[in-house]
Structures are given as C-alpha cells and as structure tokens.
Design a protein around this motif. Sequence first.
Motif, PDB file in Angstrom:
ATOM      1  N   ASN A   1      17.984 -16.831 -12.967  1.00 52.56           N
ATOM      2  CA  ASN A   1      16.868 -15.916 -13.213  1.00 52.56           C
ATOM      3  C   ASN A   1      17.453 -14.521 -13.392  1.00 52.56           C
ATOM      4  O   ASN A   1      17.488 -13.717 -12.467  1.00 52.56           O
ATOM      5  CB  ASN A   1      15.885 -15.958 -12.036  1.00 52.56           C
ATOM      6  N   ARG A   2      17.878 -14.230 -14.603  1.00 52.59           N
ATOM      7  CA  ARG A   2      18.702 -13.046 -14.842  1.00 52.59           C
ATOM      8  C   ARG A   2      17.938 -11.844 -15.370  1.00 52.59           C
ATOM      9  O   ARG A   2      18.517 -10.782 -15.554  1.00 52.59           O
ATOM     10  CB  ARG A   2      19.834 -13.381 -15.818  1.00 52.59           C
ATOM     11  N   HIS A   3      16.665 -11.977 -15.662  1.00 54.41           N
ATOM     12  CA  HIS A   3      15.882 -10.864 -16.201  1.00 54.41           C
ATOM     13  C   HIS A   3      14.749 -10.530 -15.234  1.00 54.41           C
ATOM     14  O   HIS A   3      13.939 -11.401 -14.894  1.00 54.41           O
ATOM     15  CB  HIS A   3      15.314 -11.208 -17.582  1.00 54.41           C
ATOM     16  N   HIS A   4      14.696  -9.262 -14.839  1.00 58.54           N
ATOM     17  CA  HIS A   4      13.716  -8.824 -13.840  1.00 58.54           C
ATOM     18  C   HIS A   4      13.083  -7.528 -14.326  1.00 58.54           C
ATOM     19  O   HIS A   4      13.703  -6.453 -14.271  1.00 58.54           O
ATOM     20  CB  HIS A   4      14.395  -8.637 -12.486  1.00 58.54           C
ATOM     21  N   PHE A   5      11.849  -7.644 -14.835  1.00 60.41           N
ATOM     22  CA  PHE A   5      11.154  -6.518 -15.445  1.00 60.41           C
ATOM     23  C   PHE A   5       9.906  -6.188 -14.613  1.00 60.41           C
ATOM     24  O   PHE A   5       9.006  -7.029 -14.472  1.00 60.41           O
ATOM     25  CB  PHE A   5      10.742  -6.835 -16.884  1.00 60.41           C
TER      26      PHE A   5
END
Length: 338
Positions: free
Chosen positions: A62-66
């Motif tokens: 889970n590499r994208h955290h917006f």
Amino acid sequence: MKFVDYVTVTVRSGRGGPGSAHFRREKFEPRGGPDGGDGGAGGSVALEGDDNLYTLLDLRYNRHHFAAAGEPGGGSGKSGKTADDIVLRVPLGTVARDGETGEALGEIVEDGQRIVLAQGGRGGLGNTHFKSATNQTPRYAQPGEAGEEREVTLELKLLADVGLVGFPNAGKSTLVSSLSAAKPKVADYPFTTLEPNLGMVYLGDWRSFVVADIPGLIEGASEGRGLGHQFLKHVERNAVLLFCVAADAEDPGARYATLLAELEAFSPDLVDKPRLVALTKMDLVGPDLADAWVEEARAGFPDDVEVLPVSAVAQRGLDRLKEALWVHVEAERDEAEG
C-alpha cells in the motif's frame, strides 16, 4: 509474517479549503456585512510508532497515501471541516528520508511518537477577515493552501541492545532461543535464519534486554555477498555486539577477525562498539578437553576481547554470558540517559 525493512511510499497531504466570500442576508438587513467563514485545513500524512509491529510489510503493498482536502468555509461565519489525517503505523527504529534528496525527515524510536511527512494545507480566510474602515464589503476570500507531495523512503533498523554476529551455522539461533523466549528456526544447515529475530532476555531483579539474531555473514558480506549484508544495518543500533564463533571451527580467532573486518568495511563505527565473543557449541567438545580447548582458542583472540564458552544445547555458561552482556547494556543506557 514476512520481514520487510525497506519501502518507498508516495504521500500527499490535502489542500486547505477555500474561505467564503459571503455576505449576511437577513429579513431586515438586505445589505448585511461580510460573514464568510474560513476553510478547513487539509489532512496531513504522518508516521506513528507502534511497538507491536516489527516489519514494514503493510506498507509494501500500500504505497500511495493521499489525504483529503479541507472543506470550504460557509456563510454566517461557519468554518469548513478539517480533513482527517492519515497515520501510518510503523515499527520502532524506522527512519524516514526524502526519496529525492535523501534528507532525513525523522526517526521513530518511541511508541506513539509521530513524524509528519506531508503537512496539510491551511484553510483560506473568509472575507470577514478583510473588512476594514475603507473596505467594508470585501468581495474576496483566500483560497486554501496546496498540500505537499513527496516520495518517502522508510528504512527499519532494529532497536535491540545486543546484536549477534557470526557465520552461518554458528549456533546463533539456538543461543537466542536458549537466552530468551524467541523461537527462531533452527536446523543443521547454513542460512536457516533468513530474517532477524528478536528475543527478550530476563536476568532477574527487573533487569532485561533485547537480543537480535542477525542472518549469518560470509566473507565479502559488506560488498553484497551472501544473505547477511542486507541486514548489517541492524547492528548499527546495538549497544553491544556478541560474536558467535563455533568451538569446532578450524581457527576461531581467524573467524572472529574476518567478521570484524566485514563490519568495519560496512561501517567503521561498528568496531567502536563493545563486543564479546561467545565460543558456541561447547557440547561438541568432550568434557575432558574443554578447558584446554578454550585456552587454545583464546590464544587466537586479541587480549582485550572477552571470550566466553557456552553451550546452548547443554545450557552451560549462559548465566555468565547474560551477566557479561548486561554490564555493557547497562553502561550504554546510563550514558544515553546522561
């Protein structure tokens, strides 16, 4: 659970909500003054230490955290809602760096400690803030500030008091399982340890310390050979290094010298750490020959290095080893506390 000690993530904080350029409109006040509220702040993205975690596995997938944007302000002085923050839980010992510049953003060393990776944008001011004697009807408000976006590399360096260093099949895992309640994989072939294992060692009188079993090194590990090179960074945090050398090795002193050279090649600071040698697998030496064997082995080590014979299988020499390690651990803690 798979041990993961390095990941890269993309984080983006939320934009702040715009302020409102609203005017009061009531029954007997058709031309009321400005009453625009402020926009809400955008959500931030932060790391938080969790001492129940020991791997960065969750973040690998889970590499994208917006984070979300703040809500706009409204009339009657109503402020927009602040967006929720995104909190990424990580193990203690996690170091965060900017993915482009390599700049250190911080290090998680305590449970509950937080480091903000991307600060949420501030909400814009509503038009009520811009009213003045010369401008009683400001028809503008501030837009919200933009959020931040960056790539962040997270690197885990285990926080253990004692790090075990040795060649494959030197008895490190068996020793850890005997010193603590840890249950690492133990087998009669090299490279049974494929990832670091932590164990808590208790000595009584409320004394305890953490020991880490690092995968076995081979000559050339500092240059990338074998498995252990990728875990050498974990010994950087140890208060004391315990070199495990098997008693049945052809030349125990030479093996110790090779291990020390690999650590120095990886980081010269490592050789400045306190270190002891555990002469493991003493159960393989007959009781009648044990004393002479130890004396002969000690002759191959530097005079300033303490060499302790132990047998994890036979439970011999373990108490003395624990006490010797505790002396260095306690000294390191006293120095850290100032």
